[in-house]
Motif scaffolding. Structure first.
Motif, mmCIF file in Angstrom:
data_model
loop_
_atom_site.group_PDB
_atom_site.id
_atom_site.type_symbol
_atom_site.label_atom_id
_atom_site.label_comp_id
_atom_site.label_asym_id
_atom_site.label_seq_id
_atom_site.Cartn_x
_atom_site.Cartn_y
_atom_site.Cartn_z
ATOM 1 N N ASN A 157 21.040 105.258 13.891
ATOM 2 C CA ASN A 157 20.148 104.728 13.154
ATOM 3 C C ASN A 157 20.999 103.279 13.143
ATOM 4 O OD1 ASN A 157 23.088 105.004 11.864
ATOM 5 N ND2 ASN A 157 23.007 105.408 10.046
ATOM 6 N N LEU A 159 19.806 101.634 16.094
ATOM 7 C CA LEU A 159 18.449 100.773 16.292
ATOM 8 C C LEU A 159 17.589 100.514 15.039
ATOM 9 C CD1 LEU A 159 17.455 103.792 18.586
ATOM 10 C CD2 LEU A 159 17.942 101.358 19.131
ATOM 11 N N ASN A 160 17.979 100.956 14.223
ATOM 12 C CA ASN A 160 17.454 100.296 12.618
ATOM 13 C C ASN A 160 17.362 98.809 12.150
ATOM 14 O OD1 ASN A 160 15.209 102.682 12.983
ATOM 15 N ND2 ASN A 160 16.760 103.634 11.929
ATOM 16 N N SER A 161 18.950 98.670 12.685
ATOM 17 C CA SER A 161 19.278 97.763 12.241
ATOM 18 C C SER A 161 18.230 96.094 13.209
ATOM 19 C CB SER A 161 20.830 96.988 13.176
ATOM 20 O OG SER A 161 21.460 95.505 12.985
ATOM 21 N N GLN A 165 16.904 94.144 17.819
ATOM 22 C CA GLN A 165 16.068 93.333 18.330
ATOM 23 C C GLN A 165 16.212 91.725 18.864
ATOM 24 O OE1 GLN A 165 12.440 95.114 20.327
ATOM 25 N NE2 GLN A 165 12.996 93.584 21.281
#
Length: 649
Positions: A157, A159-161, A165
């Motif tokens: 998770n 990567l959901n921060s 990006q």
């Protein structure tokens, strides 16, 4: 210690300026009121000029100002492109506006995505380079990221921060050759820099503390190394900020010591900015709150309302007949969830939901489970009376027969329903109080008043039946809950004041309001404020507008006072400060989860200062994300209200 009132230097909220240059400078004023700019990259301080001159510093434009030696290439390129667009008359107009101090205070924060070349935001046009990249190259990059995650056991998770990006964009903007920060840089230098960055964000909220007032929240915790830590947070409607944690392992936790500790935080936040301090209900905290009120007459102590409600539910749970009902419900759920063939049969039922499920709040587990069991009454009875169950060996065992008798007992289901109706109003109030998004101080008094009223109505005013429950609530109210600020907030809340059928006219409400207004440290003009109370109570002048009366039941109470309180300026100021506060310290308790993520059994040797810095950055980093999501909708709603107000009045 930095005082909230005595400082002559006014730090501006640089994040709210709409020019991208403000993201790289802090603006202060000297004693003479002249602007002073500090570059966040190299630390240089410059006087005079405006944001254009500062952007020349970043862009490396010679002539007006020295070039910044520490700015990254992508930011320098962005500033150069920005300056190209400002030519001739536009540049002169912007420079003049900046010099005389005209800013758009409500402009949206410039997103960090705009600083970097890669176009990864939704709906953006992809670059030619990204289009020409083959799928094999993209897959190889994805595999490199995946390898790093798998090797370091980074949670997926991550990567959901919202910052994931942006980090990749910043790297790709530099191009090949970028090297990751060293262990020491990440642990020391960058942590220090980001703490300063977060401090600027917290400082941006300081101006709102003066207008709406704020609440100091304090709560204690013991970590895996048996250290006693005390968290301090500041609540205001614009956001909940983490201030610091104090290692109190080696200090005596008596009232006098705690009062001194609270005083340090009070002085930093600013005495006049604080309305109340909310802490645990322990005796030493309560006494420390009383000492603090003696020292600062405008600061009140309040117990954590969520904790008080939890204690009320705990006392109701400890009653003999409630224990018996909870025990029977537990036997039912244990039988079902310990035998997969029963659970499989139930899951095939139309509209089935799990009996044992995560609760909506951190409290009231027993009563939520009782309600869940009662909601499945017909499914459970259908199971017990089915041939599928009666033919099984389980139905002939002692536990099977005992559970069958419970499920077929109408008294059990009636008791479950009564407990659900008793606890329902308390749990609803708990959900209101336990949330950080909206101020809840104005709802405590009315919530408990309605709870007692609902219990009396449930038992048709039969004292013998309702007294055991209402006595528990009254006992907690008298010993902990009863605070003058709660009664005053109830009176000033338009939602309840204009609900004539349900409003409580107890003398204590008006008495507590008069006492609060009479405190000159709270209200500088008590006589004028008392005269204005009548206008509000009797719906006169601006309070008597039909739109004001209609929206009194729909709008948030502090916003309602901003809209319609113009006829009573002294009372309006007081009402906004009181109704903008929270009533619990649940935010502190939720912050412990951040501590637990950082201070794990494997990382339990973190010294306190570094632990404090990590939590400070982690908690305050997402502060804008937590609260600004609702801000556009709130502004749109206010604009609609103002439109109709002007149109009809």
């Amino acid at each position: 210690m930095e005082g909230g009132d005595s400082s002559n230097v006014s730090t501006q909220a640089i994040r709210d300026k709409n020019d991208p240059g403000w993201a790289h400078f802090s603006l202060t004023k000297d004693v003479n009121g002249k602007n002073k700019f500090r570059c966040l990259h190299c630390g240089s301080v410059y006087s005079g000029g405006g944001i254009n001159r500062m952007k020349q510093h970043l862009a490396g434009v010679k002539g007006n100002i020295a070039a910044c030696k520490k700015v990254s290439l992508d930011i320098r390129h962005q500033m150069q492109e920005n300056l190209k667009g400002i030519t001739g008359e536009k540049q002169e107009i912007q420079e003049a506006r900046e010099n005389i101090g005209i800013y758009d205070e409500h402009a949206t924060e410039e997103k960090i995505d705009n600083f970097f070349a890669p176009r990864t935001s939704a709906g953006s046009q992809p670059s030619i380079k990204s289009v020409l990249v083959s799928k094999q190259v993209v897959h190889r990059a994805d595999m490199a990221v995946a390898r790093w995650f798998y090797d370091s056991c980074i949670p997926m998770n991550a990567l959901n921060s919202p910052f994931a990006q942006k980090a990749i964009d910043a790297i790709t903007a530099i191009g090949p050759g970028y090297k990751l920060p060293t262990y020491h840089m990440m642990r020391v230098n960058l942590l220090k820099d980001y703490r300063e960055e977060c401090k600027l964000l917290v400082d941006a909220y300081r101006s709102s503390w003066k207008e709406t007032g704020c609440t100091i929240m304090a709560d204690g915790w013991t970590d895996v190394r048996s250290r006693t830590l005390i968290n301090f947070l500041v609540y205001c409607p614009h956001g909940l900020s983490f201030l610091k944690s104090v290692d109190a392992s080696d200090i005596k936790k008596d009232a006098e010591t705690l009062c001194e500790l609270f005083s340090e935080v009070v002085e930093w936040v600013g005495v006049s900015n604080i309305v109340q301090i909310v802490t645990d209900n322990a005796t030493n905290y309560k006494k420390a709150g009383a000492l603090l009120h003696e020292k600062y007459a405008n600061i009140y102590w309040s117990p954590c309302a969520a904790h008080c409600l939890n204690l009320i539910l705990k006392e109701i749970c400890s009653m003999v007949h409630v224990k018996d009902i909870a025990n029977k419900a537990s036997k039912v759920t244990i039988l079902v969830y310990n035998h997969i063939f029963l659970l499989s049969w139930l899951r095939k039922r139309k509209g089935w939901k799990e009996i044992v499920r995560p609760v909506a709040t951190r409290f009231a587990t027993t009563f939520i489970t009782l309600k869940s069991v009662h909601d499945h009454k017909h499914d459970l009875q259908a199971l017990i009376t089915s041939k599928y169950f009666s033919d099984s060996k389980l139905s002939k065992t002692v536990k099977g027969k005992e559970t069958t008798s419970i499920i077929l007992d109408n008294k059990f289901w009636t008791s479950c329903l009564i407990m659900t109706k008793i606890s329902g109003p308390i749990i609803r109030l708990l959900r209101i109080i336990d949330a950080d998004e909206k101020p809840s101080l104005g709802y405590v008094y009315d919530g408990l008043y309605r709870v007692r009223k609902a219990i009396k109505n449930l038992f048709k005013n039969n004292k013998r039946l309702y007294k055991p429950y209402t006595n528990i609530i009254k006992s907690r109210w008298d010993s902990q809950f009863r605070q003058g600020i709660h009664s005053a907030a109830y009176f000033l809340n338009s939602t309840f004041q204009y609900d004539k059928d349900n409003y409580s006219h107890k003398p204590e409400v008006m008495q507590e309001l008069v006492e609060l207004i009479g405190n000159k440290d709270v209200c500088s003009k008590p006589k004028e404020a008392m005269m204005e109370v009548r206008l509000f109570r009797d719906q006169l002048e601006s309070f008597g507008k039909s739109l004001a009366i209609k929206l009194a039941m729909e709008m948030q109470s502090d916003e309602w006072w901003r809209m319609f309180g113009s006829s009573a300026p002294q009372l309006q100021k007081l009402a906004i400060r009181i109704l903008s506060q929270t009533s619990s310290s649940s935010g502190c308790e939720r912050n412990w989860s951040v501590f637990e993520k950082i201070h794990t059994k494997r990382r339990n040797r973190l010294e306190h200062q570094r632990l404090n810095d990590l939590v400070y950055v982690r908690y305050n980093l997402n502060m804008r994300n937590r609260y600004d999501f609702h801000l556009p909708y709130l502004k749109f709603y206010i604009l609609i209200v103002l439109y109709f107000y002007i149109l009809y009045f």
